[in-house]
Design a protein around this motif. Sequence first.
Motif: not given
Length: 760
Positions: A158, A160, A177, A180, A189, A191-193, A203-205, A208
């Motif tokens: 990313y 990031s 989180i 990016d 966006r 990123h939620l892990y 990751e669960n985009a 979020l």
Amino acid sequence: MLHPRTRRTAAVASLVASLALPAAAQQFQTVTNFPGTARWSEGVECADVDRDGDLDVFVADGEGFASAGLARQHVLVINKLVEVGAWTLADESVARLGARTSVAKGVATGDVNGDGWVDALYSSAFNTLVPALYVNQGAANPGFFTYGSATRGFTTTYNSGSAQFGDLDNDGDLDVILGDAYNVASTGRPHLYINNGAGVFTENAAALGAGLKASQMDVQLVDIDNDLDLDFVGANKSTAASGAQYLMLNNGAATFTDASTLIAVNSGNAYEAEVGDLDGDTDLDLFFVSLLGFQEGASRNNLVGVGTLGFTNQAGLGGTVDDNEIALFDYDVDGDYDVLVGSLGTHEYLYRNNGGLSFTDQSAQIQSVSDSTLDCTVADLNNDGKYDLITVQGESNAAQWANKFYRNTGAADTLKPVVVAHASPGSAPAAGPVVVRAKVRDQVLDDGVNYVSASARYVIDVAPILVNVSLTDAGFAPSPVVVQAGTTVTWTNNGSVPRNVQSATAPWSFDSGSIPVGGTYSYTFVSPGTYQVASQPGALAGSVQVTGSDFAAKTTYSGGQIYRFEFTDMKAGLGVQLCYELRFQDWAGNVTITNSHCIPLVLSVPGTAACPGDSSSPTACPCANLGANGHGCANSSNPNGALLSAAGTVNPDTAVLLGSGMPATATAIFLKGDVLDATGSVFGDGVLCTRGTLIRLRTKTNVAGASQFPEVGDPLLSVRGATPPGSGLTAIYQTYYRNAAGAFCPPETFNVTNGFAMTW
């Protein structure tokens, strides 16, 4: 111990700094620069990686402003305070992290696998490396790390610049989180892990649900709406007309709702926003680098007062300097957060909090050094109870790319952590686990780091344990009173004037306030020890000696000043109440222990149908074996109640108590009271025939299928130091029982037999 001061033997190759201080009278004065080659540094965070009682320093190095420059080694500087002495630091980056480079812009710390050792995550910009996760090798090799990004779920690069750990789904492990689209005009966006509990992330985009935004600079996980879960606030260098910053509200299970339009900041220079209670009203306000133009300033949270979440920007603090970073700490030890600003200018900035979101420029308290500070933090590097400043440099003025720390010569922190919120269930299943959360405010808050450790002690009572103490004008009677852990002591004011009962043993601080004549005050003692108590007027003194044992709860720092405590069932489902106290200790050693709190425990029987009242037929429903009123003292005229009787002679070696009428699957507890009193007293929500100081008798597992429960007293009264009442004296006994197989009608969870008197 929270911060052990043990000495380890180790080879040290480090820079030992001179303690000579400048002649100037600033409170914060430079001591020395950090060891190692000066690089473009853009992130710093402190943690005790080897658990030796001093704070070590992670630094994120890597060149490039809007595109990738030279990748640099990830940095870990070890504090040798314990081994060598104050201000002794050693760059042990390669030895402890391995040789690994990226254009790193931020570093976050947290225990990702729940082993009690701090791990670290480097955020790498411009797609130069996947998020770099370093897992501490722990007790086997303290403070040495294994690189584990790919095996733990981080396989995508990313752009990031920031990340932060937090328990976003309240399951006791740390999620993360990552930002990016760092410092670029193109959008992306965050990123939620989600952590699976073992330090492996997915990751669960969708959960979020974050929108596209440009120039994502900062990630903060905080409880912005006072519901004790972590929300996401992200500062962005954006000039979008509406919703330039991220504000994502957590529903408690790591699913978020976008509320970004509530924050009206779009200066285009917001490199960071720190989040903390700046006006003392218990909700969290925002403090922006470049709230307006290049002016720093606060945005008030209106939740407390107005009643709805929203933010009102305050006036900017003036100035036109391009600044980068915020850290909150109470430099003057007056109980509120002051503001440190890391600046590209000729000095750092310090704003004293006057209360009410009013600030006074106190930058002259920091020795003036012209350098390009990109990040700053606060840490007590020499363990003197005073929070020192750390700054790291980059981007411009390369001659001053020397990371520095400033020694605090002011007052030491003497303020205890403050519990600002505490949430526990009104009742909980006896089989547990029971989860409690608390939010704590202390003197430091920077990117979720506050240097406060937490723990909890608890007991599970299988029956209420009640002891009475009389408080008269002459003193406490009895005193000392000896009780077991989990006992509720009730003081009755039998004096002639109103009195109080208060702890005289720090850090416990329970205080009844004024007790009127004839009034009472109760407190449940959780942890073994001797507690001094006092009463006014007259400076009366007494003591409570607590015996037995307590248990330690599983405790995790969720992030954002929130702590999670998990209490497991230690009594095989027999508990009727859980009593606990929470403990918090800051880095300076100040301790807060909350007053004890008790939660009723209930037996949950899935699939058991409720019955319309008591039943005389054992087969009519699962509620057979109940007394006439569901609970209470059974008797011979109550065929559905269980009965207690005795066999043998009144001799400790032969007397046996027998319980009949209980379900074959029930678990029973036999109790002895120290007086004969058939009037009864409160027992859960039913009646207890025995009174006074209760003793739990030892019991043996009943024979499978038996309807009688022989009390196992080996002998009957030779338990827990108990002795027979004495010849001619009478004691009364009773049996309490629960049935996991569902013999009770919900919500009922237990029953008691009749009281049985025995004269010795």
